[in-house]
Design a protein around this motif. Sequence first.
Motif, short mmCIF file in Angstrom:
data_model
loop_
_atom_site.label_atom_id
_atom_site.label_comp_id
_atom_site.label_asym_id
_atom_site.label_seq_id
_atom_site.Cartn_x
_atom_site.Cartn_y
_atom_site.Cartn_z
N ALA A 164 11.07 -0.94 1.22
CA ALA A 164 10.86 -1.64 -0.05
C ALA A 164 9.37 -1.62 -0.40
O ALA A 164 8.67 -2.62 -0.32
N LEU A 165 8.89 -0.45 -0.77
CA LEU A 165 7.47 -0.26 -1.10
C LEU A 165 7.40 0.57 -2.38
O LEU A 165 7.97 1.65 -2.46
N TRP A 166 6.72 0.03 -3.37
CA TRP A 166 6.53 0.73 -4.63
C TRP A 166 5.05 0.97 -4.84
O TRP A 166 4.21 0.18 -4.41
N ASP A 221 -2.88 3.78 -12.14
CA ASP A 221 -3.43 4.16 -13.43
C ASP A 221 -4.67 4.99 -13.14
O ASP A 221 -4.83 5.49 -12.02
N ASP A 222 -5.56 5.14 -14.09
CA ASP A 222 -6.72 6.02 -13.93
C ASP A 222 -7.63 5.65 -12.76
O ASP A 222 -8.21 6.52 -12.12
N ASP A 223 -7.77 4.35 -12.49
CA ASP A 223 -8.73 3.94 -11.47
C ASP A 223 -8.17 2.97 -10.43
O ASP A 223 -8.92 2.38 -9.67
N SER A 224 -6.86 2.82 -10.38
CA SER A 224 -6.28 1.83 -9.47
C SER A 224 -4.99 2.35 -8.85
O SER A 224 -4.25 3.10 -9.47
N THR A 225 -4.75 1.90 -7.64
CA THR A 225 -3.45 2.09 -7.00
C THR A 225 -3.05 0.75 -6.42
O THR A 225 -3.82 0.12 -5.70
N ILE A 226 -1.86 0.31 -6.77
CA ILE A 226 -1.34 -0.96 -6.26
C ILE A 226 -0.06 -0.66 -5.50
O ILE A 226 0.84 0.01 -6.02
N TYR A 227 0.02 -1.16 -4.28
CA TYR A 227 1.23 -1.06 -3.48
C TYR A 227 1.91 -2.41 -3.50
O TYR A 227 1.28 -3.43 -3.26
N VAL A 228 3.19 -2.43 -3.80
CA VAL A 228 3.98 -3.66 -3.80
C VAL A 228 5.01 -3.50 -2.70
O VAL A 228 5.87 -2.62 -2.76
N LEU A 229 4.91 -4.37 -1.70
CA LEU A 229 5.79 -4.30 -0.54
C LEU A 229 6.74 -5.48 -0.57
O LEU A 229 6.30 -6.63 -0.67
N GLY A 230 8.03 -5.22 -0.49
CA GLY A 230 9.01 -6.29 -0.41
C GLY A 230 8.74 -7.14 0.82
O GLY A 230 8.42 -6.62 1.88
N SER A 231 8.82 -8.43 0.66
CA SER A 231 8.44 -9.31 1.76
C SER A 231 9.51 -9.38 2.85
O SER A 231 10.69 -9.16 2.61
N ILE A 232 9.03 -9.70 4.02
CA ILE A 232 9.88 -9.80 5.20
C ILE A 232 9.66 -11.20 5.74
O ILE A 232 8.64 -11.50 6.34
N HIS A 233 10.61 -12.09 5.47
CA HIS A 233 10.40 -13.50 5.79
C HIS A 233 10.80 -13.87 7.21
O HIS A 233 10.09 -14.62 7.86
N ALA A 234 11.92 -13.42 7.67
CA ALA A 234 12.40 -13.81 9.00
C ALA A 234 13.10 -12.63 9.64
O ALA A 234 14.12 -12.16 9.15
#
Length: 83
Positions: free
Chosen positions: A24-26, A30-43
Motif C-alpha cells: 500500500a504505497l503510492w 510534480d516538477d520538484d517534489s516526490t511524495i510517498y504515501v504509505l498505508g498505515s500498519i496499526h497492529a
Amino acid sequence: MRIAKRSLLAALLFWPGVAAADPALWTVTDDDSTIYVLGSIHALMPDTVWRTPLIDRALGDSTELWVETADMANTAVLQPLVA
C-alpha cells in the motif's frame, strides 16, 4: 514543495479512480517534489514481514516523515514514533 499536502491526501482518499497497491504505497510527483504515501500498519504480529524493497527505497529517498497520531501533546506516545 508546490503540492499542497492536504489536497494530496484528500485526492488519494476520495478520488474515484485511485488504484489499489501492493504494498500500500503510492507515489505522487510534480516538477520538484516526490511524495510517498504509505498505508498505515496499526497492529501486526511481531513476526509479520511488512517491509519490501519498494518501501525501503521510499523511506531511504525521503527527507521528511509525516505520521498520524491522536495526541500530539503526549510526548510519551510520540517519542517511540520518532525513534
